[in-house]
Design a protein around this motif. Structure first.
Motif, PDB file in Angstrom:
ATOM      1  N   CYS A 818       0.650  -1.073  -0.023  1.00 47.67           N
ATOM      2  CA  CYS A 818       0.118   0.071   0.204  1.00 47.67           C
ATOM      3  C   CYS A 818       1.084   1.342  -0.199  1.00 47.67           C
ATOM      4  N   ASP A 822      -2.912   4.799   1.208  1.00 44.52           N
ATOM      5  CA  ASP A 822      -4.176   4.047   1.375  1.00 44.52           C
ATOM      6  C   ASP A 822      -4.232   2.886   2.903  1.00 44.52           C
ATOM      7  N   ASP A 826      -6.274  -1.628   0.302  1.00 45.79           N
ATOM      8  CA  ASP A 826      -7.046  -2.349  -0.389  1.00 45.79           C
ATOM      9  C   ASP A 826      -6.686  -2.030  -1.448  1.00 45.79           C
ATOM     10  N   GLY A 827      -5.686  -1.089  -2.326  1.00 51.31           N
ATOM     11  CA  GLY A 827      -4.664  -0.845  -3.200  1.00 51.31           C
ATOM     12  C   GLY A 827      -5.682   0.061  -3.807  1.00 51.31           C
ATOM     13  N   SER A 828      -6.267   0.989  -3.267  1.00 53.96           N
ATOM     14  CA  SER A 828      -6.133   1.815  -3.853  1.00 53.96           C
ATOM     15  C   SER A 828      -7.017   3.041  -3.136  1.00 53.96           C
ATOM     16  N   THR A 829      -6.596   4.411  -3.453  1.00 52.03           N
ATOM     17  CA  THR A 829      -7.493   5.405  -2.274  1.00 52.03           C
ATOM     18  C   THR A 829      -8.410   5.615  -2.917  1.00 52.03           C
ATOM     19  N   ASP A 830      -9.495   6.201  -1.884  1.00 49.94           N
ATOM     20  CA  ASP A 830     -10.957   5.948  -1.804  1.00 49.94           C
ATOM     21  C   ASP A 830     -11.584   6.556   0.019  1.00 49.94           C
ATOM     22  N   ASP A 833     -10.527   6.267   3.029  1.00 49.71           N
ATOM     23  CA  ASP A 833      -9.178   6.163   3.280  1.00 49.71           C
ATOM     24  C   ASP A 833      -9.387   7.264   4.462  1.00 49.71           C
ATOM     25  N   GLY A 871      -2.318   9.780  -5.267  1.00 48.54           N
ATOM     26  CA  GLY A 871      -3.372   8.240  -5.497  1.00 48.54           C
ATOM     27  C   GLY A 871      -1.663   8.049  -5.730  1.00 48.54           C
ATOM     28  N   CYS A 872      -1.736   6.972  -6.047  1.00 50.37           N
ATOM     29  CA  CYS A 872      -1.362   5.213  -5.294  1.00 50.37           C
ATOM     30  C   CYS A 872      -0.583   4.696  -6.852  1.00 50.37           C
ATOM     31  N   GLY A 873      -0.047   5.553  -7.554  1.00 49.11           N
ATOM     32  CA  GLY A 873       0.090   4.895  -9.448  1.00 49.11           C
ATOM     33  C   GLY A 873       1.668   4.991  -9.163  1.00 49.11           C
TER      34      GLY A 873
END
Length: 873
Positions: A818, A822, A826-830, A833, A871-873
């Motif tokens: 992560c 994050d 869970d593998g994404s920022t939303d 979080d 983001g997590c990119g």
């Protein structure tokens, strides 16, 4: 001290249903062996024409007060200890057999510890290329002679007044029957006895000899100058001596001692001979004493008027048996370092439980030194991903487990601490594990015949039963129980009943008309949506139904003309569906057949069938299972379709085939050996029952067979989630028993390498990406570590096993690395979080300190917002 220890590894196995087979190269099918079996059970294969026998047992400490533990040395005439090739002598260290160099080339009759050295005596003449005449010492590496040794067999050894004393005719002596060794040279004890001394001991400071000599009469004491009589001696041979509670005890073939009636055993209190009760009608060959109890072994089947088979205990007042005793001659009794009594002889079992030449009495029961299971197995079932075994055992794979144990492909584990010995059947019903039988645990009454596992304990299930529960099966979502009862859970029901989740119900008038057993129902199976019930009976629901009937959920129906059998001993033991037909196997079903198939309208015999009876006259099958498109049948038979199959065979649908090289299958060691249950687990065929060997390999009541030789994964890796900069650790363990197995970890289907970025470019540093299990696998772990993991290391990870026979792999598991924002990983920022950050901040948790200043302020919100937006990119 050094020993040569020989192990045997077999690199064959199969694949669990939840692993993926990648390839198979057509390796030979074969057996898979367990270390505890390779190392244990007992001795086999005699020398020359002589059957295997143990004549002497000794607890010996190789380094005296040093750190090594005492070992149990056994000697006699045998060439295998467990599966280890030896030559007439071996030692058990509690875990494995040890060989003593090249051993000795002839029979060994006696052992002694002399000044810390192991001494062996008998009829041998060499060890390897070294001439050694009938007496030898072990120097830690090889056997060495004691001067010129003896001309003829040495019968007995003892230590007296600092010297080693041997009974036998010595080289260069004046026909002396007893000599002493002072560490440098032999000296005859003269005058000589007129005939052979067979037993030696020390009593009241004097050397005592017993044997076949007549002057003195079969027993004598040495006063330093002459042999003196002990009372008026015995009227026949003395073969065993020991000191017990301040008295000298003698055993042998005599019927009088000191002129008094004393049948084969008597004690001398220093003044007179006394009988020990009424003695026994056959030879006493071994004596030993511990904590006020005298133990006697030999050829007898009763002693003191009490039934006792070859071994018994005297408490000062009366003789008592040691359970069922042993089925062959007992030659030696000694105590090991754990204070257990060890018996050596030519026996094969206690009743029908394999104990080959060596047995250990723990104060309650006889045990083999070790084996997969120390007593018989009755049933297997798979539950919660593990193989569950039930039976009469109290040791599984060297682990204490009474009656029920679980196996994950690596090791056995007990299921609770209750005594569930007597388990006869296991079933999974509504996701729960149930057992049936007559359990030994005091928490169960004699009417509590079904138990349910609650995760920590076994508890009674379904109310009391007034008879046996032999089999259980699930049909249309309900539990069916069969056996020999007439009432279950307070409900009248003849031999078979249905549990609907709340209460038991009878199946009409049930099963009646007992044939050969008190348990009318032995097996149940679903075929064409009907429940077939089989056993030894005449009617079902009032209909004539010899030994088999079918239940459609409402009514009973006949299955053709049933299986009437050809003698009064017929019984159907098991049912199995194969290639669209129902197969039934058992005893006396049809002469020379013992297995039939049903196509829904007609019973037909298989060509030539199962043949070869045990000594009771029983022939036939006990258990069946379908494995790799073949029907495997196990039982008591020794041939199938005219082939030498010995307890296990397979049917292709057209012909019988052997199981095992040269048709060995399960080797007979006792007439009652049998395969009792078969089950497919881990892509292997698992066999249980009552046997001690598979082919030429030791196998204690449990065996594994593979047709592919592909290794499989017993313990799977688990998915993980970590944050950037943390470590990822994954592990997997192959099932036991496979040599030369390589492993390779993969990410998203691509091989991983060791070093920085080994799993992904710019990723963390990898170690453990690949490796090799050269020795047979025995629980070793393939562990992957990714240090300082980065987001790019996320993905699906799997381990691939590659062996000589093909490949398998683990279930792919997800690894999520992560980014910092994050928070729920869970593998994404939303939005979740954001909520997680607010909760951490409100709780004062420094995990919300995103600006890293050690305090929580508005600036942490701003720092989190910036990371979130990136983001997590």
């Amino acid at each position: 001290m050094t020993y040569r220890s020989i192990g045997i590894g077999v690199s064959v196995a199969c694949l669990l249903s939840w692993s993926t087979s990648l390839s198979a190269q057509g390796c030979p099918e074969g057996w898979i062996f367990h270390p505890e079996d390779q190392q244990a059970l007992g001795v086999r294969l005699g020398t020359g024409t002589t059957g295997p026998t143990v004549n002497a047992v000794l607890s010996w400490d190789p380094d005296g007060p040093g750190p090594q533990q005492a070992i149990t040395v056994v000697a006699g005439q045998f060439t295998l200890a467990g599966s280890m090739p030896v030559s007439n002598i071996a030692a058990w260290d509690g875990q494995q057999w040890l060989a003593f160099g090249d051993g000795l080339n002839g029979g060994i009759t006696s052992l002694a510890d002399y000044n810390g050295e192991l001494i062996a005596a008998g009829s041998f003449t060499s060890s390897g290329g070294t001439a050694i005449n009938r007496i030898a010492r072990w120097d830690g590496t090889a056997w060495q002679p004691l001067a010129a040794g003896f001309d003829n067999q040495v019968y007995a050894l003892t230590v007296f007044d600092g010297d080693l004393v041997a009974a036998g005719r010595r080289s260069g002596s004046t026909n002396s029957r007893i000599s002493r060794w002072d560490g440098l040279a032999w000296t005859d004890i003269v005058p000589t006895l007129g005939n052979d001394a067979l037993a030696l001991t020390v009593f009241d400071g004097k050397l005592i000899a017993g044997g076949s000599f007549t002057a003195p009469s079969r027993i004598a004491q040495w006063d330093g100058t002459a042999w003196l009589p002990i009372g008026s001696g015995m009227n026949n041979t003395v073969q065993a001596l020991c000191v017990h509670e301040g008295s000298l005890v003698a055993g042998g073939n005599f019927t009088t001692a000191g002129g008094l009636s004393a049948s084969r055993i008597a004690s001398w209190d220093g003044t007179q001979w006394q009988a020990l009760s009424t003695g026994t009608g056959n030879t006493v060959r071994a004596l030993s004493s511990r904590e006020g109890i005298l133990y006697a072994g030999g050829d007898f089947t009763s002693i003191g008027g009490t039934s006792a088979t070859r071994v018994a205990a005297w408490n000062g007042t009366a003789w008592s048996p040691l359970r069922m005793g042993l089925d062959g001659q007992v030659n030696s009794l000694a105590f090991d370092s754990q204070d257990d009594l060890v018996a050596g002889g030519s026996f094969l079992s206690e009743r029908s439980f394999p104990m080959l030449g060596v047995a250990r009495w723990d104060g309650t029961r006889w045990n083999a030194l070790a084996s997969s299971f120390n007593q018989w197995l009755a049933k297997f079932v798979e539950w919660d991903g593990k193989l569950i075994a039930g039976g009469q055992f109290d040791s599984a794979g060297g682990t204490a487990a009474r009656g029920i144990a679980s196996w994950d492909g690596i090791s056995w584990s007990p299921m609770g601490d209750q005594d569930m010995r007597g388990t006869s059947n296991l079933v999974v019903y509504d996701g729960q594990l149930l057992a049936s039988g007559l359990f030994d645990d005091p928490s169960f009454t004699t009417e509590d015949r079904i138990a349910i596992w609650d995760g920590s304990r076994w508890r009674p299930f379904g109310g009391g039963v007034n008879g046996s529960i032999v089999t259980m099966h699930v049909y249309r979502g309900e539990l069916y129980a069969g056996g020999g009862f007439t009432e279950i859970g307070g409900v009248a029901a003849n031999a078979v009943a249905r549990w609907d989740g709340t209460a038991w119900h009878a199946l009409g008038s049930g099963i009646t008309g007992m044939r050969m057993t008190t348990s009318l129902v032995q097996s149940m199976e679903v075929y064409n949506d009907e429940l077939y019930v089989a056993g030894s009976f005449t009617t079902a629901g009032g209909l004539a139904a010899p030994n088999i009937a079918r239940w459609d959920g409402t009514t009973w129906r006949q299955a053709g003309g049933g299986i009437p059998g050809w003698t009064s001993f017929q019984v159907v033991n098991d049912l199995e569906v194969f290639q669209g037909e129902l197969y039934a196997t058992g005893n006396a079903l049809r002469e020379g057949v013992e297995i039939l198939r049903w196509d829904g309208s007609t019973w037909r015999a298989l060509p030539t069938g199962l043949t070869g009876a045990d000594f009771t006259g029983s022939v036939g099958g006990r258990g069946m299972a379908v494995y790799k498109d073949k029907l495997y049948v196990g039982g008591i038979f020794t041939a199938a379709g005219g082939l030498d199959t010995r307890k296990i065979a397979r049917w292709t649908g057209d012909a019988w085939e052997r199981v095992g090289a040269a048709g060995l299958g399960l080797t007979l060691t006792t007439p009652l050996d049998m395969v009792r249950t078969l089950h497919v687990y881990g892509g292997e065929l698992i066999m249980g029952g009552r046997f001690s060997a598979v082919g030429t390999q030791a196998s204690g009541n449990f065996a594994r067979w593979t047709e592919t030789g592909i290794p499989w994964v017993a313990r799977q890796p688990q998915a993980v989630s970590v944050r950037v900069g943390e470590d990822v650790a994954l592990s997997a363990v192959p099932a036991t028993g496979y040599a030369n197995i390589a492993f390779q970890w993969q990410r998203d289907g691509q091989d991983i390498g060791n070093g920085p970025g080994g799993a992904s470019p710019s990723g963390g540093e990898v170690s453990g990406a690949a490796g090799m299990f050269e020795s047979p696998t025995a629980g070793g772990t393939a562990q992957l570590l990714v240090r300082d993991a980065q987001i790019g290391d996320s993905g699906l990870y799997a381990m691939v096993l590659t062996g000589p026979c093909g490949q398998s792999q683990t279930v792919p598991v997800r690894v999520i690395v992560c980014c910092r924002a994050d928070l729920d990983c869970d593998g994404s920022t939303d939005v979740f979080d954001f909520l997680a950050f607010q909760n951490l901040f409100a709780a004062g948790d420094l995990a919300a300190d995103f600006d890293g200043d050690g305090v929580l302020t508005i600036f942490d919100f701003l720092a989190f917002q910036n990371l979130f937006d990136a983001g997590c990119g």
